[in-house]
Design an enzyme around this catalytic site. Structure first.
Site, PDB file in Angstrom:
ATOM      1  NE  ARG A   1      40.389   7.265  36.711  1.00  0.00           N
ATOM      2  CZ  ARG A   1      41.651   6.929  36.507  1.00  0.00           C
ATOM      3  NH1 ARG A   1      41.960   6.004  35.612  1.00  0.00           N
ATOM      4  NH2 ARG A   1      42.624   7.509  37.190  1.00  0.00           N
TER       5      ARG A   1
ATOM      6  CB  CYS B   1      28.760  22.928  55.299  1.00  0.00           C
ATOM      7  SG  CYS B   1      29.799  22.569  56.749  1.00  0.00           S
TER       8      CYS B   1
ATOM      9  CB  CYS C   1      42.076   5.517  40.808  1.00  0.00           C
ATOM     10  SG  CYS C   1      40.632   6.581  40.974  1.00  0.00           S
TER      11      CYS C   1
END
Length: 278
Positions: free
Chosen positions: A89, A189, A206
């Site tokens: 990726r 924020c 991941c």
């Protein structure tokens, strides 16, 4: 550790952007002919300084399009090294980069892609004690880091330094991208969004959850688009940062929805006194 590479067309120390040469005009002609960007918008992009926190799954594709847009100065912050599993990726890297610093390999990619850009690699982890110095002087910070402690440290530093923040995140097939301006009266924020409960280093990875490379690219490029909107605010009509609007991308059943993040008057980062101004 820091590496600087200065290109011939990089912004000068006074923040001025040099006149476009014929080759630079040709390179960015497709931007300049867009009424929503134009010559003034391209000049703004070329004179800008963007800090990327993380040059991994989100930061790598974002970097490709920010460099492609001609952002004049790029600071890349990442303490990780390239691993073979990243190549699925993080397409700026190759097998030759495995074992190398991500920040330094990404800076080398920028140098090859467009030597006219100025790029600095910072091989370190951004933390609460160094975040202020690392975001100081930026026009916008793009945060694609992988844990809440880093994200909150970056957000708090951006609020304190009055630097806009683009936050981009990914969880399996869902992406989230938003621009925050917590230093402005009444604007949220990032801490207004997640609160204090996530002030920790733990986060889904991941490796544990899995990730689709194309989905990461989709979120990263959406993040780059959000950065450009911030840079062009007040200069070109594309410059609508949509402060505090969280864009949620669904990659499994393709779609996009947007929700407004409310400013928290009690937020310890941006809440004190902000409501009195607005």
């Amino acid at each position: 550790m820091a590496i600087w590479r200065f290109g011939l067309g990089a912004p000068t120390s006074g923040g001025m952007t040099p006149a476009l040469s014929a080759d630079r005009l040709d390179r960015f002609a497709r931007h300049i002919v867009l009424p929503e960007v134009g010559g003034a918008g391209q000049a703004r992009i070329m004179g800008a300084h963007v800090v990327l926190v993380g040059v991994g799954g989100i930061g790598a594709p974002a970097l490709q399009y920010l460099a492609g847009a001609g952002v004049g100065r790029l600071t890349l912050i990442d303490d990780d090294v390239v691993e073979p599993s990243n190549l699925q990726r993080q397409t700026i890297f190759t097998l030759a980069d495995v074992g190398q610093s991500k920040a330094e390999a990404a800076a080398s990619w920028v140098d090859r892609f467009d030597p006219a850009l100025a790029v600095e690699a910072r091989r370190l982890r951004i933390r609460r004690d160094n975040a202020a110095a690392l975001v100081s002087g930026a026009d916008v910070v793009l945060d694609g880091s992988d844990n809440f402690a880093t994200r909150l440290a970056v957000s708090d530093a951006c609020v304190a330094a009055a630097v806009p923040l683009t936050s981009a995140a990914l969880g399996r097939f869902q992406g989230q991208v938003a621009n925050f301006a917590g230093h402005r009266p009444g604007e949220a924020c990032y801490r207004c969004f997640v609160g204090d409960a996530f002030d920790a280093d733990d986060c889904d990875t991941c490796a544990a959850q899995g990730v689709l490379g194309a989905m990461v690219g989709m979120v990263g490029t959406f993040g780059a688009m959000a950065v450009l909107r911030v840079l062009l605010e007040g200069v070109a009509s594309l410059g609508d940062p949509q402060w505090g609007q969280l864009h949620v991308l669904d990659g499994l059943r393709p779609g996009l929805r947007t929700m407004r993040i409310a400013h928290d008057p009690a937020c310890p980062a941006c809440g004190h006194g902000s409501e009195t101004d607005g």
